[in-house]
Enzyme design. Structure first.
Site, PDB file in Angstrom:
ATOM      1  N   LEU A 154      11.082 -19.945  -5.452  1.00 10.65           N
ATOM      2  CA  LEU A 154      10.135 -18.979  -4.843  1.00 10.65           C
ATOM      3  C   LEU A 154       8.710 -19.456  -5.436  1.00 10.65           C
ATOM      4  O   LEU A 154       8.619 -19.437  -6.611  1.00 10.65           O
ATOM      5  CB  LEU A 154      10.291 -17.492  -5.045  1.00 10.65           C
ATOM      6  CG  LEU A 154       9.570 -16.676  -4.174  1.00 10.65           C
ATOM      7  CD1 LEU A 154       9.274 -16.745  -2.830  1.00 10.65           C
ATOM      8  CD2 LEU A 154       9.656 -15.369  -4.920  1.00 10.65           C
ATOM      9  N   TRP A 190       2.420   8.136  -2.496  1.00 10.26           N
ATOM     10  CA  TRP A 190       3.803   8.207  -3.048  1.00 10.26           C
ATOM     11  C   TRP A 190       3.886   9.225  -4.315  1.00 10.26           C
ATOM     12  O   TRP A 190       4.827  10.291  -4.202  1.00 10.26           O
ATOM     13  CB  TRP A 190       4.604   7.000  -3.466  1.00 10.26           C
ATOM     14  CG  TRP A 190       6.226   7.096  -3.915  1.00 10.26           C
ATOM     15  CD1 TRP A 190       7.057   6.726  -3.252  1.00 10.26           C
ATOM     16  CD2 TRP A 190       6.559   7.351  -5.272  1.00 10.26           C
ATOM     17  NE1 TRP A 190       8.231   6.992  -3.929  1.00 10.26           N
ATOM     18  CE2 TRP A 190       7.986   7.314  -5.210  1.00 10.26           C
ATOM     19  CE3 TRP A 190       5.902   7.654  -6.509  1.00 10.26           C
ATOM     20  CZ2 TRP A 190       8.704   7.579  -6.122  1.00 10.26           C
ATOM     21  CZ3 TRP A 190       6.682   8.018  -7.491  1.00 10.26           C
ATOM     22  CH2 TRP A 190       8.223   7.911  -7.410  1.00 10.26           C
ATOM     23  N   ASP A 200       0.838  -1.359   0.015  1.00 10.37           N
ATOM     24  CA  ASP A 200      -0.065  -0.096   0.012  1.00 10.37           C
ATOM     25  C   ASP A 200       0.759   1.255  -0.047  1.00 10.37           C
ATOM     26  O   ASP A 200       1.962   1.319   0.618  1.00 10.37           O
ATOM     27  CB  ASP A 200      -0.807  -0.036   1.192  1.00 10.37           C
ATOM     28  CG  ASP A 200      -2.188   0.982   1.016  1.00 10.37           C
ATOM     29  OD1 ASP A 200      -2.566   1.427  -0.072  1.00 10.37           O
ATOM     30  OD2 ASP A 200      -2.510   1.286   2.235  1.00 10.37           O
ATOM     31  N   GLY A 201       0.451   2.418  -0.452  1.00 13.77           N
ATOM     32  CA  GLY A 201       0.962   3.503  -0.441  1.00 13.77           C
ATOM     33  C   GLY A 201       1.492   4.134  -1.786  1.00 13.77           C
ATOM     34  O   GLY A 201       2.085   5.068  -1.998  1.00 13.77           O
ATOM     35  N   HIS A 206       2.024   3.679  -9.183  1.00 14.88           N
ATOM     36  CA  HIS A 206       1.828   2.215  -9.284  1.00 14.88           C
ATOM     37  C   HIS A 206       2.943   1.537 -10.120  1.00 14.88           C
ATOM     38  O   HIS A 206       3.556   0.576  -9.919  1.00 14.88           O
ATOM     39  CB  HIS A 206       0.562   1.924  -9.963  1.00 14.88           C
ATOM     40  CG  HIS A 206      -0.619   2.285  -9.026  1.00 14.88           C
ATOM     41  ND1 HIS A 206      -0.653   1.775  -8.094  1.00 14.88           N
ATOM     42  CD2 HIS A 206      -1.875   2.915  -9.444  1.00 14.88           C
ATOM     43  CE1 HIS A 206      -2.087   2.358  -7.241  1.00 14.88           C
ATOM     44  NE2 HIS A 206      -2.464   3.003  -8.237  1.00 14.88           N
TER      45      HIS A 206
END
Ligand code: FPP
Length: 248
Positions: free
Chosen positions: A130, A24, A19-20, A36
């Site tokens: 991963l 930004w 989030d943020g 984004h």
């Protein structure tokens, strides 16, 4: 910045609410889409340095079903970012042995993106590095509704006895079937809520709130969150002792 591991809690699955991005850009007087775009860069960096932390599973929240409430220009931009991310990064992720799974509702996602999602999952399905889960057009409630529908139709056809429905059956009907529940959830950007993310799976997850805006999140932030996690007692409803390390 180094790890401290007074108490090794075995971080197997890390989940992140990134989030943020909007703030930004707003703080810089830029359009939200720039945030984004920086958010994707931050994710790309994470996918590089996370290798050093030896975490087998990573789930990132990249588009919520609730995000459709945003202006069309922003939702199109977010769709485009996943499109571009797969087009640009898939080869490299495959080379790094990353296994990709995109969780969420496929409705409303443009057909070409669904095709890209399917081909990225297919290409990487035998990888054993991963395990990257991208939550895209995802919400925890929607996932539960979907699971309830699947279980009820199995009950209707007689494949499941309703009285035999248990937690294991619910878990195995979620988008995340087969994946361990998150040990740690990090939410960046200073809001303190779970925002419809992994509602079932977060039952015993440790949560770390980081004020950093997602585009600024880096290896040091991750190290701090993991060190904090490693110093927590996880009780899973039991009395106050370190369950994982308790051998008595
Ligand atoms: C929340 O920031 C973030 C999102 C809604 C999207 C997260 C997406 C990315 C990090 C990039 C996408 C990655 C892929 C792989 C497609 P916000 O817009 O709610 O920020 P704000 O709270 O500051 O407004």
């Amino acid at each position: 910045m180094t790890f401290s591991s007074k108490r090794e809690n075995n971080l197997s699955h890390l989940a992140i609410i990134m989030d943020g991005n909007g703030r930004w850009s707003e703080y810089r007087g830029l359009p939200r889409q720039n945030g984004h775009k920086e958010g994707v860069k931050s994710l790309r960096n994470l996918l590089t340095y996370i290798e050093d932390f030896k975490i087998p599973y990573l789930t990132v929240f990249s588009f919520s079903t609730d995000n459709w409430k945003r202006p069309k220009s922003e939702t199109s931009n977010l769709m485009n970012l996943l499109r571009k991310f797969i087009q640009t990064d898939l080869t490299e992720l495959h080379k790094k042995n990353v296994k990709i799974r995109v969780i969420g509702n496929r409705e409303r996602i443009p057909k070409d993106i669904i095709n890209l999602i399917n081909s990225s999952e297919d290409l990487t399905k035998n990888n054993n590095g991963l395990y990257l889960q991208i939550a895209f057009n995802y919400s925890g409630r929607d996932e539960l509704v979907n699971a309830i529908k699947k279980i009820s139709s199995s009950a209707k056809t007689g494949d499941i006895d309703p009285s035999a429905i248990d937690e294991q059956i619910v878990s195995s009907n979620l988008f995340t079937a087969g994946i361990p529940e998150p040990d740690l959830l990090i939410r960046t950007g200073s809001e303190k809520r779970v925002s419809n993310f992994l509602l079932w799976q977060l039952a015993y997850t440790e949560i770390f709130f980081d004020e950093t805006l997602w585009p600024d999140f880096n290896r040091d932030n991750l190290t701090i969150a993991i060190n904090d996690f490693n110093n927590r007692y996880r009780r899973f409803g039991n009395i106050k002792k370190d369950i994982k390390n308790d051998t008595t």
